[in-house]
Design a protein around this motif. Structure first.
Motif, short mmCIF file in Angstrom:
data_model
loop_
_atom_site.label_atom_id
_atom_site.label_comp_id
_atom_site.label_asym_id
_atom_site.label_seq_id
_atom_site.Cartn_x
_atom_site.Cartn_y
_atom_site.Cartn_z
N ARG A 64 0.83 -1.21 0.00
CA ARG A 64 0.00 0.00 0.00
C ARG A 64 0.86 1.25 0.00
NH1 ARG A 64 -3.96 -0.93 5.04
NH2 ARG A 64 -4.29 1.32 4.81
N ILE A 65 1.98 1.19 0.71
CA ILE A 65 2.85 2.36 0.79
C ILE A 65 3.41 2.69 -0.59
CG2 ILE A 65 4.92 3.31 1.89
CD1 ILE A 65 4.39 1.35 4.23
N ALA A 66 3.78 1.64 -1.35
CA ALA A 66 4.28 1.86 -2.71
C ALA A 66 3.16 2.33 -3.63
CB ALA A 66 4.90 0.58 -3.25
N LEU A 71 8.18 3.75 -4.90
CA LEU A 71 9.03 2.60 -4.64
C LEU A 71 10.40 2.86 -5.25
CD1 LEU A 71 8.22 -1.15 -4.91
CD2 LEU A 71 10.10 -0.24 -6.27
N PHE A 72 11.45 2.67 -4.44
CA PHE A 72 12.83 2.83 -4.91
C PHE A 72 13.38 1.45 -5.28
CE2 PHE A 72 12.17 6.75 -2.65
CZ PHE A 72 12.93 7.68 -3.34
N SER A 73 13.78 1.28 -6.52
CA SER A 73 14.24 -0.02 -6.99
C SER A 73 15.75 -0.20 -6.86
CB SER A 73 13.84 -0.23 -8.45
OG SER A 73 14.38 0.79 -9.28
N SER A 382 21.98 -8.70 -0.37
CA SER A 382 22.22 -8.09 0.94
C SER A 382 22.47 -6.59 0.84
CB SER A 382 23.40 -8.77 1.66
OG SER A 382 24.63 -8.46 1.06
N PHE A 383 23.00 -6.17 -0.28
CA PHE A 383 23.35 -4.75 -0.50
C PHE A 383 22.10 -3.90 -0.73
CE2 PHE A 383 24.27 -1.76 -4.09
CZ PHE A 383 25.05 -0.84 -3.42
N LYS A 384 21.17 -4.41 -1.51
CA LYS A 384 19.95 -3.67 -1.78
C LYS A 384 18.97 -3.83 -0.61
CE LYS A 384 18.09 -3.78 -5.88
NZ LYS A 384 17.57 -4.21 -7.20
N THR A 385 18.16 -2.82 -0.42
CA THR A 385 17.19 -2.85 0.68
C THR A 385 15.87 -2.29 0.18
OG1 THR A 385 16.92 -2.28 3.03
CG2 THR A 385 17.71 -0.53 1.59
N THR A 400 7.75 5.07 -9.35
CA THR A 400 8.95 4.25 -9.12
C THR A 400 10.18 5.08 -9.44
OG1 THR A 400 7.77 2.23 -9.73
CG2 THR A 400 10.15 2.12 -9.76
N ASN A 401 11.24 4.87 -8.65
CA ASN A 401 12.48 5.59 -8.89
C ASN A 401 13.64 4.59 -8.89
OD1 ASN A 401 15.01 7.19 -8.01
ND2 ASN A 401 13.54 8.79 -8.55
N ASN A 402 14.54 4.69 -9.87
CA ASN A 402 15.65 3.74 -9.95
C ASN A 402 17.01 4.38 -9.72
OD1 ASN A 402 16.03 5.12 -12.34
ND2 ASN A 402 16.43 3.29 -13.56
N GLU A 403 17.03 5.57 -9.11
CA GLU A 403 18.31 6.21 -8.80
C GLU A 403 19.01 5.47 -7.66
OE1 GLU A 403 19.71 8.50 -10.56
OE2 GLU A 403 17.97 8.86 -11.86
N MET A 404 20.35 5.62 -7.60
CA MET A 404 21.14 4.99 -6.55
C MET A 404 21.01 5.81 -5.27
SD MET A 404 22.49 2.36 -8.05
CE MET A 404 23.58 1.85 -6.73
#
Length: 538
Positions: A64-66, A71-73, A382-385, A400-404
């Motif tokens: 629901r939050i996304a 949502l950050f990918s 493990s690196f991505k959260t 959706t956002n795909n920035e680092m």
């Protein structure tokens, strides 16, 4: 000169209307500062959130939050281990500057945390759940935190008034406390920052009895790399001790009773275990809770005793994976239910309209990928959260956002959202431009990572690295000197180290320059690496 009573009355009424109009103008020109609800779970892999991937579990409430926000990918951490990650979030500084490089080292209490800044700026602050370090969190008006890792069953909490034990399941209890604070303890005349921090789904993955019963009946798809042999990888992947078959413990993780193992005699493969790995959590149950757990535990133990000796190693690996997923995902199901309770409360109370809601984890986690559990590596699982943010009227729903972006960025983001100056020594970048859809003003093209806790549990070697959307370069050091490069576009599972491939020579050179640049930018160095090694070995 005298005025008639009538004229005085008229003048007073006109003045009141005028003042009211002025106040309304001021209020409309100065919107109230947003509340912030920061929801963080522990070791929640993005693969186990259906907004990211829906092959393992449905998480409709977290989703629901996304759906209502962003949502950050490509969200990630700076150091994939629990307490250091939390220190980075609280201070907005990398581990080597805030001092909390690993789970062993103490947190430098002279460090200013962003809740302190919120408190000084007039926010009411509270923290409920798992902090993982320190018994007296700074900058919070009210807190009830689990000591250390805390317990799933009948947990003990630390409060300003002393310790207290509450009967029940930890995920439900943390939520009860959070809603009670929002409903009864919150000052309605102040904006608030609330940290709602779950223990779940941290090891040893004890679901609530009803979820335990439900999820042990489920079967989950296996990851493609479950039987990874680590070919074309370096020493680090080959020597890490977090393989499901060889390192996941029978009592602590798979819920095999010590008496079952004793009755079976020699059990292969032999896996060293924590003392009390089973009886620690199980021993906290009362009679009613034990009666709910026992039928499922009996079924698991009966199957194990009758079938394990005759299984092949491949069959054992598959069984352990299913047991792991059943318990891990059962814990997440409770987190999702309870996040839904809090979101419902915000809607019903009218708070949702002016509350920023964030959902994240302190890092990612391996769900059988590469045959592993746990975290620590710079590799994606493990690196991505997970990171989802909703803010009505500011963030476009369903974006959706795909920035680092990194957990380093949380503190500056929260401060800017609240209209509070960001301290100059914070190293993160505010995500406000991205939240508003202004991606063109975001100029970060790479992030920095550094893991320190070695030699230690799981034996993941020390390493640092640089990650872009396209590539990942890591340097493993201390007792090795090895480099790894992964093409994130062509090799998303990170199975092939192409560091020595001539076709990538220019990429290696470019990323080494970028890595050196980031080490300087964030004030990390070989001298600091050696300092922390020397401290660790004392």
């Amino acid at each position: 000169m005298k005025f008639s009573p009538v004229l005085l009355t008229i003048g007073l009424v006109l003045c009141l209307f005028s003042c009211a109009d002025t106040e309304q103008e001021t209020a409309s020109e100065t919107p109230s500062r947003p509340n912030i609800l920061f929801i963080m779970s522990d070791d929640h892999a993005y693969q186990a959130i259906s907004a990211y991937m829906d092959h393992l579990i449905q998480t409709p409430n977290i989703d629901r939050i996304a759906k209502e926000g962003m949502l950050f990918s490509n969200a990630c951490v700076t150091n994939s281990i629990c307490a250091p990650s939390r220190a980075v979030i609280l201070t907005g500084k990398h581990s080597h500057l805030n001092g909390k490089i690993d789970n062993r080292s103490p947190f430098d209490t002279t460090q200013v945390t962003f809740p302190q800044i919120f408190q000084d700026a007039g926010y009411q602050t509270a923290m409920y759940g798992k902090l993982h370090f320190g018994n007296n969190p700074k900058g919070v008006d009210d807190f009830m935190i689990l000591p250390g890792q805390g317990n799933y069953i009948n947990p003990r909490f630390i409060t300003a008034e002393g310790d207290t034990t509450i009967e029940g399941y930890v995920t439900d209890i943390i939520t009860d406390l959070t809603i009670d604070w929002l409903d009864k303890k919150r000052d309605p005349n102040k904006p608030f920052f609330m940290a709602y921090l779950h223990k779940a789904p941290h090891r040893p993955w004890w679901p609530r009895p009803d979820k335990f019963k439900e999820f042990t009946k489920k079967t989950f798809p296996e990851p493609a790399s479950l039987f990874d042999d680590y070919s074309n990888r370096g020493t680090a992947a080959k020597t890490a001790e977090m393989n499901l078959l060889y390192h996941m413990q029978y009592p602590h993780d798979s819920k095999i009773r010590p008496e079952t193992l004793e009755a079976m005699g020699e059990v292969k493969p032999e896996v060293p275990g924590f003392a009390g790995g089973f009886n620690g959590p199980y021993g906290r149950t009362n009679d009613a809770q034990r009666a709910q757990y026992d039928p499922v535990l009996d079924s698991i133990n009966q199957f194990f005793q009758e079938n394990w000796p005759g299984m092949t190693d491949e069959e054992k690996m598959k069984w352990k994976y299913q047991r792991y997923m059943q318990d891990y995902l059962g814990c997440i199901s409770s987190v999702d239910d309870n996040v839904g309770r809090v979101l419902d409360y915000l809607e019903e109370s009218g708070l949702a309209e002016n509350t920023i809601v964030v959902y994240t984890s302190d890092q990612g986690f391996y769900l059988g990928e590469h045959g592993w559990f746990d975290k620590r590596f710079i590799y994606d699982e493990s690196f991505k959260t997970p990171l989802m943010v909703k803010w009505p009227g500011v963030i476009e729903a369903g974006s959706t956002n795909n920035e680092m972006v990194q957990n380093l960025d949380f503190a500056p983001t929260f401060l800017e959202a609240a209209g509070i100056d960001v301290p100059t020594d914070m190293q993160g970048e505010s995500l406000m431009p991205l939240l508003k859809g202004e991606n063109d003003s975001w100029d970060r093209d790479a992030v920095y990572y550094h893991y320190y806790e070695y030699p230690a549990v799981h034996m993941v070697k020390r390493h640092y690295g640089v990650v872009t959307k396209e590539y990942k370069l890591a340097h493993f050091y201390y007792d090795v000197d090895e480099w790894e490069l992964y093409d994130r576009m062509k090799d998303p599972q990170e199975m092939n180290n192409v560091y020595d491939d001539p076709e990538y020579a220019d990429v290696v050179a470019e990323l080494k320059d970028k890595l050196a640049e980031l080490r300087v930018k964030y004030k990390d160095s070989a001298e600091l690496d050696q300092k922390f090694i020397d401290q660790y070995n004392k």
